[in-house]
Design a protein around this motif. Structure first.
Motif, PDB file in Angstrom:
ATOM      1  N   ARG A 101      19.748  90.992 150.097  1.00  0.00           N
ATOM      2  CA  ARG A 101      18.700  90.589 149.155  1.00  0.00           C
ATOM      3  C   ARG A 101      17.393  91.334 149.412  1.00  0.00           C
ATOM      4  O   ARG A 101      16.697  91.724 148.479  1.00  0.00           O
ATOM      5  N   ARG A 102      17.107  91.519 150.673  1.00  0.00           N
ATOM      6  CA  ARG A 102      15.883  92.252 151.011  1.00  0.00           C
ATOM      7  C   ARG A 102      15.990  93.690 150.534  1.00  0.00           C
ATOM      8  O   ARG A 102      15.012  94.282 150.095  1.00  0.00           O
TER       9      ARG A 102
ATOM     10  N   SER B  50      26.736  94.083 143.723  1.00  0.00           N
ATOM     11  CA  SER B  50      26.163  92.747 143.885  1.00  0.00           C
ATOM     12  C   SER B  50      25.824  92.495 145.349  1.00  0.00           C
ATOM     13  O   SER B  50      26.260  93.228 146.235  1.00  0.00           O
ATOM     14  N   GLU B  51      25.071  91.462 145.566  1.00  0.00           N
ATOM     15  CA  GLU B  51      24.683  91.114 146.931  1.00  0.00           C
ATOM     16  C   GLU B  51      25.906  90.891 147.816  1.00  0.00           C
ATOM     17  O   GLU B  51      25.985  91.400 148.938  1.00  0.00           O
ATOM     18  N   SER B  52      26.866  90.149 147.294  1.00  0.00           N
ATOM     19  CA  SER B  52      28.032  89.837 148.140  1.00  0.00           C
ATOM     20  C   SER B  52      28.879  91.091 148.372  1.00  0.00           C
ATOM     21  O   SER B  52      29.532  91.209 149.405  1.00  0.00           O
TER      22      SER B  52
ATOM     23  N   VAL C  54      17.644  94.743 147.975  1.00  0.00           N
ATOM     24  CA  VAL C  54      17.440  94.723 146.527  1.00  0.00           C
ATOM     25  C   VAL C  54      15.958  94.533 146.207  1.00  0.00           C
ATOM     26  O   VAL C  54      15.408  95.218 145.343  1.00  0.00           O
ATOM     27  N   ALA C  55      15.314  93.625 146.912  1.00  0.00           N
ATOM     28  CA  ALA C  55      13.889  93.377 146.691  1.00  0.00           C
ATOM     29  C   ALA C  55      13.092  94.657 146.933  1.00  0.00           C
ATOM     30  O   ALA C  55      12.164  94.983 146.200  1.00  0.00           O
TER      31      ALA C  55
ATOM     32  N   TYR D 123      17.692  96.805 156.021  1.00  0.00           N
ATOM     33  CA  TYR D 123      17.566  96.589 154.577  1.00  0.00           C
ATOM     34  C   TYR D 123      17.080  97.844 153.870  1.00  0.00           C
ATOM     35  O   TYR D 123      17.488  98.138 152.751  1.00  0.00           O
TER      36      TYR D 123
ATOM     37  N   THR E  50      21.787  93.298 139.191  1.00  0.00           N
ATOM     38  CA  THR E  50      20.660  94.211 139.335  1.00  0.00           C
ATOM     39  C   THR E  50      21.069  95.567 138.798  1.00  0.00           C
ATOM     40  O   THR E  50      22.176  96.035 139.059  1.00  0.00           O
TER      41      THR E  50
ATOM     42  N   ARG F 201      23.622  88.119 153.817  1.00  0.00           N
ATOM     43  CA  ARG F 201      23.194  88.170 152.424  1.00  0.00           C
ATOM     44  C   ARG F 201      21.680  88.319 152.320  1.00  0.00           C
ATOM     45  O   ARG F 201      21.180  89.014 151.432  1.00  0.00           O
ATOM     46  N   VAL F 202      20.971  87.684 153.208  1.00  0.00           N
ATOM     47  CA  VAL F 202      19.513  87.806 153.215  1.00  0.00           C
ATOM     48  C   VAL F 202      19.101  89.263 153.320  1.00  0.00           C
ATOM     49  O   VAL F 202      18.138  89.686 152.701  1.00  0.00           O
TER      50      VAL F 202
ATOM     51  N   THR G 298      16.184  93.374 138.150  1.00  0.00           N
ATOM     52  CA  THR G 298      17.176  92.313 138.310  1.00  0.00           C
ATOM     53  C   THR G 298      17.143  91.355 137.130  1.00  0.00           C
ATOM     54  O   THR G 298      16.079  90.976 136.654  1.00  0.00           O
TER      55      THR G 298
END
Lengths: 85, 85
Positions: free
Chosen positions: B52-53, B36-38, B55-56, B12, B72, B48-49, B66
């Motif tokens: 997402r991490r 985007s995430e996808s 991005v976080a 990540y 985002t 995807r997790v 975001t």
DNA sequence: ATTGATTTGTTCGTATGTATT
DNA sequence: TAATACATACGAACAAATCAA
């Protein structure tokens, strides 16, 4: 309520009993959702596996039931022990 | 750019730094949307997790912000360190 | 007003590797 | 060895909001 890593009781059981206390105190009614795993992760500062173990433990005790992808909910009162006196 | 699962750095974070490099290279301007995430899922072949991490993590670093259901975006430049020379 | 695609948000399920006691 | 706990990562499902046609 926090968790003590240096206690005799495993962290996952500590968490389980903290949640149970909230249930017994009426803060979470039957059929209502208990905190999610990630909420517990944040609130207690533990790993997700530990939060999961806490839930598994509560399930084992019959305190809650889990609906996949939905959450974990407080069990219906089984058969109340009649209030004494 | 791809990702190395056998590296010391978590996947990540690798993704986060890859995106950051694009930002620094001017490929994604402030206020513009990052993938985007996808999209990241497809591009980097991760779950995807994990996207997402990433991005976080970028959010935590202050690189992006975001907007729910929107995307985002690259953060506004804070206060540029004056270009040397 | 409706539909469909897109996007982030959130949840539980599972697996691996590592460290500590 | 076994139990406990953390970090990482993938999978699956559903919700909700946004946007464009």
């Amino acid at each position: 309520m926090t968790v003590d890593h240096d206690a005799d009781v495993p962290v996952y059981q500590q968490i389980a009993h903290i949640i149970k206390a909230r249930i017994d105190a009426g803060q979470i009614a039957p059929r209502r959702r208990i905190p999610s795993e990630s909420t517990m992760v944040q609130e207690f500062g533990v790993a997700r596996v530990t939060a999961r173990r806490a839930v598994a433990y509560m399930r084992q005790q019959g305190w809650v039931y889990t609906v996949p992808q939905r959450g974990t909910f407080v069990s219906e009162p089984e058969d109340e022990e009649p209030a004494g006196s």
